[in-house]
Design a protein around this motif. Structure first.
Motif, PDB file in Angstrom:
ATOM      1  N   LEU A  77     102.712  15.603  16.289  1.00 39.17           N
ATOM      2  CA  LEU A  77     102.682  15.304  14.859  1.00 39.17           C
ATOM      3  C   LEU A  77     101.373  15.775  14.242  1.00 39.17           C
ATOM      4  O   LEU A  77     101.370  16.376  13.163  1.00 39.17           O
ATOM      5  CB  LEU A  77     102.882  13.802  14.614  1.00 39.17           C
ATOM      6  CG  LEU A  77     102.874  13.362  13.155  1.00 39.17           C
ATOM      7  CD1 LEU A  77     103.986  14.054  12.369  1.00 39.17           C
ATOM      8  CD2 LEU A  77     102.993  11.857  13.045  1.00 39.17           C
ATOM      9  N   ILE A  78     100.267  15.551  14.940  1.00 38.83           N
ATOM     10  CA  ILE A  78      98.962  16.007  14.441  1.00 38.83           C
ATOM     11  C   ILE A  78      98.947  17.535  14.335  1.00 38.83           C
ATOM     12  O   ILE A  78      98.452  18.092  13.359  1.00 38.83           O
ATOM     13  CB  ILE A  78      97.817  15.519  15.360  1.00 38.83           C
ATOM     14  CG1 ILE A  78      97.742  13.988  15.365  1.00 38.83           C
ATOM     15  CG2 ILE A  78      96.481  16.134  14.959  1.00 38.83           C
ATOM     16  CD1 ILE A  78      97.374  13.371  14.035  1.00 38.83           C
ATOM     17  N   GLY A  79      99.479  18.212  15.339  1.00 39.46           N
ATOM     18  CA  GLY A  79      99.536  19.671  15.318  1.00 39.46           C
ATOM     19  C   GLY A  79     100.372  20.176  14.156  1.00 39.46           C
ATOM     20  O   GLY A  79      99.985  21.128  13.464  1.00 39.46           O
ATOM     21  N   PHE A  80     101.514  19.546  13.934  1.00 37.11           N
ATOM     22  CA  PHE A  80     102.386  19.930  12.818  1.00 37.11           C
ATOM     23  C   PHE A  80     101.675  19.723  11.487  1.00 37.11           C
ATOM     24  O   PHE A  80     101.656  20.612  10.635  1.00 37.11           O
ATOM     25  CB  PHE A  80     103.689  19.122  12.850  1.00 37.11           C
ATOM     26  CG  PHE A  80     104.578  19.369  11.674  1.00 37.11           C
ATOM     27  CD1 PHE A  80     105.439  20.457  11.649  1.00 37.11           C
ATOM     28  CD2 PHE A  80     104.550  18.526  10.566  1.00 37.11           C
ATOM     29  CE1 PHE A  80     106.263  20.701  10.554  1.00 37.11           C
ATOM     30  CE2 PHE A  80     105.368  18.762   9.464  1.00 37.11           C
ATOM     31  CZ  PHE A  80     106.216  19.853   9.468  1.00 37.11           C
ATOM     32  N   LEU A  81     101.088  18.539  11.312  1.00 37.14           N
ATOM     33  CA  LEU A  81     100.412  18.230  10.043  1.00 37.14           C
ATOM     34  C   LEU A  81      99.196  19.130   9.819  1.00 37.14           C
ATOM     35  O   LEU A  81      98.938  19.559   8.686  1.00 37.14           O
ATOM     36  CB  LEU A  81     100.019  16.753   9.995  1.00 37.14           C
ATOM     37  CG  LEU A  81     101.194  15.771   9.944  1.00 37.14           C
ATOM     38  CD1 LEU A  81     100.680  14.330  10.032  1.00 37.14           C
ATOM     39  CD2 LEU A  81     102.046  15.974   8.704  1.00 37.14           C
ATOM     40  N   SER A  82      98.457  19.438  10.889  1.00 34.28           N
ATOM     41  CA  SER A  82      97.304  20.338  10.767  1.00 34.28           C
ATOM     42  C   SER A  82      97.762  21.727  10.337  1.00 34.28           C
ATOM     43  O   SER A  82      97.170  22.331   9.439  1.00 34.28           O
ATOM     44  CB  SER A  82      96.555  20.436  12.095  1.00 34.28           C
ATOM     45  OG  SER A  82      96.015  19.205  12.445  1.00 34.28           O
ATOM     46  N   TYR A  83      98.813  22.229  10.984  1.00 35.41           N
ATOM     47  CA  TYR A  83      99.314  23.564  10.650  1.00 35.41           C
ATOM     48  C   TYR A  83      99.848  23.592   9.221  1.00 35.41           C
ATOM     49  O   TYR A  83      99.576  24.543   8.472  1.00 35.41           O
ATOM     50  CB  TYR A  83     100.402  23.992  11.642  1.00 35.41           C
ATOM     51  CG  TYR A  83     100.689  25.470  11.589  1.00 35.41           C
ATOM     52  CD1 TYR A  83      99.981  26.353  12.386  1.00 35.41           C
ATOM     53  CD2 TYR A  83     101.649  25.988  10.724  1.00 35.41           C
ATOM     54  CE1 TYR A  83     100.219  27.721  12.335  1.00 35.41           C
ATOM     55  CE2 TYR A  83     101.891  27.358  10.662  1.00 35.41           C
ATOM     56  CZ  TYR A  83     101.187  28.209  11.473  1.00 35.41           C
ATOM     57  OH  TYR A  83     101.426  29.553  11.409  1.00 35.41           O
ATOM     58  N   LEU A  84     100.574  22.551   8.843  1.00 37.67           N
ATOM     59  CA  LEU A  84     101.087  22.464   7.472  1.00 37.67           C
ATOM     60  C   LEU A  84      99.940  22.436   6.470  1.00 37.67           C
ATOM     61  O   LEU A  84      99.990  23.102   5.431  1.00 37.67           O
ATOM     62  CB  LEU A  84     101.989  21.246   7.294  1.00 37.67           C
ATOM     63  CG  LEU A  84     102.582  21.033   5.910  1.00 37.67           C
ATOM     64  CD1 LEU A  84     103.471  22.210   5.493  1.00 37.67           C
ATOM     65  CD2 LEU A  84     103.372  19.722   5.860  1.00 37.67           C
ATOM     66  N   GLY A  85      98.884  21.705   6.795  1.00 39.53           N
ATOM     67  CA  GLY A  85      97.719  21.652   5.913  1.00 39.53           C
ATOM     68  C   GLY A  85      97.043  23.005   5.760  1.00 39.53           C
ATOM     69  O   GLY A  85      96.698  23.421   4.651  1.00 39.53           O
ATOM     70  N   ILE A  86      96.866  23.712   6.871  1.00 38.49           N
ATOM     71  CA  ILE A  86      96.254  25.046   6.821  1.00 38.49           C
ATOM     72  C   ILE A  86      97.145  26.010   6.053  1.00 38.49           C
ATOM     73  O   ILE A  86      96.667  26.776   5.205  1.00 38.49           O
ATOM     74  CB  ILE A  86      95.979  25.562   8.247  1.00 38.49           C
ATOM     75  CG1 ILE A  86      94.873  24.726   8.896  1.00 38.49           C
ATOM     76  CG2 ILE A  86      95.602  27.041   8.248  1.00 38.49           C
ATOM     77  CD1 ILE A  86      94.748  24.920  10.398  1.00 38.49           C
ATOM     78  N   PHE A  87      98.445  25.967   6.320  1.00 40.06           N
ATOM     79  CA  PHE A  87      99.391  26.826   5.610  1.00 40.06           C
ATOM     80  C   PHE A  87      99.362  26.538   4.108  1.00 40.06           C
ATOM     81  O   PHE A  87      99.320  27.461   3.294  1.00 40.06           O
ATOM     82  CB  PHE A  87     100.816  26.627   6.163  1.00 40.06           C
ATOM     83  CG  PHE A  87     101.861  27.423   5.434  1.00 40.06           C
ATOM     84  CD1 PHE A  87     101.938  28.793   5.578  1.00 40.06           C
ATOM     85  CD2 PHE A  87     102.770  26.796   4.597  1.00 40.06           C
ATOM     86  CE1 PHE A  87     102.895  29.536   4.910  1.00 40.06           C
ATOM     87  CE2 PHE A  87     103.733  27.521   3.921  1.00 40.06           C
ATOM     88  CZ  PHE A  87     103.794  28.897   4.078  1.00 40.06           C
ATOM     89  N   THR A  88      99.341  25.268   3.757  1.00 41.48           N
ATOM     90  CA  THR A  88      99.298  24.883   2.341  1.00 41.48           C
ATOM     91  C   THR A  88      98.005  25.359   1.690  1.00 41.48           C
ATOM     92  O   THR A  88      98.028  25.882   0.568  1.00 41.48           O
ATOM     93  CB  THR A  88      99.455  23.358   2.193  1.00 41.48           C
ATOM     94  OG1 THR A  88     100.691  22.957   2.802  1.00 41.48           O
ATOM     95  CG2 THR A  88      99.449  22.929   0.731  1.00 41.48           C
ATOM     96  N   LEU A  89      96.887  25.203   2.380  1.00 39.87           N
ATOM     97  CA  LEU A  89      95.599  25.652   1.839  1.00 39.87           C
ATOM     98  C   LEU A  89      95.609  27.162   1.593  1.00 39.87           C
ATOM     99  O   LEU A  89      95.194  27.629   0.527  1.00 39.87           O
ATOM    100  CB  LEU A  89      94.463  25.270   2.783  1.00 39.87           C
ATOM    101  CG  LEU A  89      93.067  25.715   2.354  1.00 39.87           C
ATOM    102  CD1 LEU A  89      92.651  25.035   1.059  1.00 39.87           C
ATOM    103  CD2 LEU A  89      92.066  25.427   3.469  1.00 39.87           C
ATOM    104  N   ILE A  90      96.091  27.930   2.560  1.00 44.35           N
ATOM    105  CA  ILE A  90      96.168  29.386   2.396  1.00 44.35           C
ATOM    106  C   ILE A  90      97.103  29.729   1.244  1.00 44.35           C
ATOM    107  O   ILE A  90      96.792  30.599   0.417  1.00 44.35           O
ATOM    108  CB  ILE A  90      96.613  30.063   3.711  1.00 44.35           C
ATOM    109  CG1 ILE A  90      95.518  29.918   4.762  1.00 44.35           C
ATOM    110  CG2 ILE A  90      96.956  31.533   3.476  1.00 44.35           C
ATOM    111  CD1 ILE A  90      95.949  30.295   6.168  1.00 44.35           C
ATOM    112  N   PHE A  91      98.241  29.041   1.151  1.00 55.10           N
ATOM    113  CA  PHE A  91      99.193  29.269   0.068  1.00 55.10           C
ATOM    114  C   PHE A  91      98.521  29.025  -1.286  1.00 55.10           C
ATOM    115  O   PHE A  91      98.651  29.839  -2.207  1.00 55.10           O
ATOM    116  CB  PHE A  91     100.412  28.350   0.223  1.00 55.10           C
ATOM    117  CG  PHE A  91     101.478  28.566  -0.811  1.00 55.10           C
ATOM    118  CD1 PHE A  91     102.514  29.461  -0.571  1.00 55.10           C
ATOM    119  CD2 PHE A  91     101.464  27.881  -2.021  1.00 55.10           C
ATOM    120  CE1 PHE A  91     103.506  29.673  -1.518  1.00 55.10           C
ATOM    121  CE2 PHE A  91     102.444  28.086  -2.977  1.00 55.10           C
ATOM    122  CZ  PHE A  91     103.467  28.984  -2.726  1.00 55.10           C
TER     123      PHE A  91
END
Length: 153
Positions: A111-125
């Motif tokens: 869950l932490i990995g998913f949320l971290s990746y989603l956060g990074i993806f959202t930031l780049i977006f």
């Protein structure tokens, strides 16, 4: 519109593969200490060997290219406002990106990995979105200035 979407999807597949390969080269230059690392070791282990992993990753990068390219038609729907376009585009590309990132082991399988990746993806977006909107506004301002000077002749 369907024809335009299909064309973009057809172009998106090889573009996605190309971008995926370029990213693997950059990652290899930074972290692989002089070696080429075409995929993460976890994917190679899960797929049984590196070639199967690379084949899967390549196909998924192409699918990711299809998702981004095909959904870009959203930006041409003029009767939608920018917030609606952005929200729907983000949801579509996230629906492509997150499972592909999971299956290719680009994210930790937690869950932490998913949320971290989603956060990074959202930031780049968001960063790319702000840059694109700023460029778009600048271009519109310039067109309006040119139009005004044309009218004043």
């Amino acid at each position: 519109m369907k024809k335009k979407i299909m064309l973009r999807c057809a172009l998106g597949f090889p573009i996605g593969i190309t971008i995926g390969q370029m990213i693997s080269i950059v990652i290899s230059l930074i972290w692989a200490k002089g070696y080429y690392a075409p995929c993460v070791p976890e994917l190679a282990t899960a797929m049984g060997n590196e070639i199967n992993a690379v084949i899967l990753q390549t196909a998924l990068c192409g699918l990711l290219g299809i998702g981004f390219s095909g959904s870009s038609i959203i930006w041409e729907i003029e009767h939608w406002n920018l917030v609606k376009q952005t929200g729907i585009y983000f949801l579509i590309v996230s629906a492509f990106m997150m499972p592909i990132a999971y299956f290719t082991y680009w994210m930790e399988h937690s869950l932490i990995g998913f949320l971290s990746y989603l956060g990074i993806f959202t930031l780049i977006f968001v960063i790319v979105w702000v840059i694109e909107v700023t460029i778009g506004r600048k271009n519109i301002r310039k067109m309006n200035e040119n139009l005004q000077s044309y009218r004043n002749r």
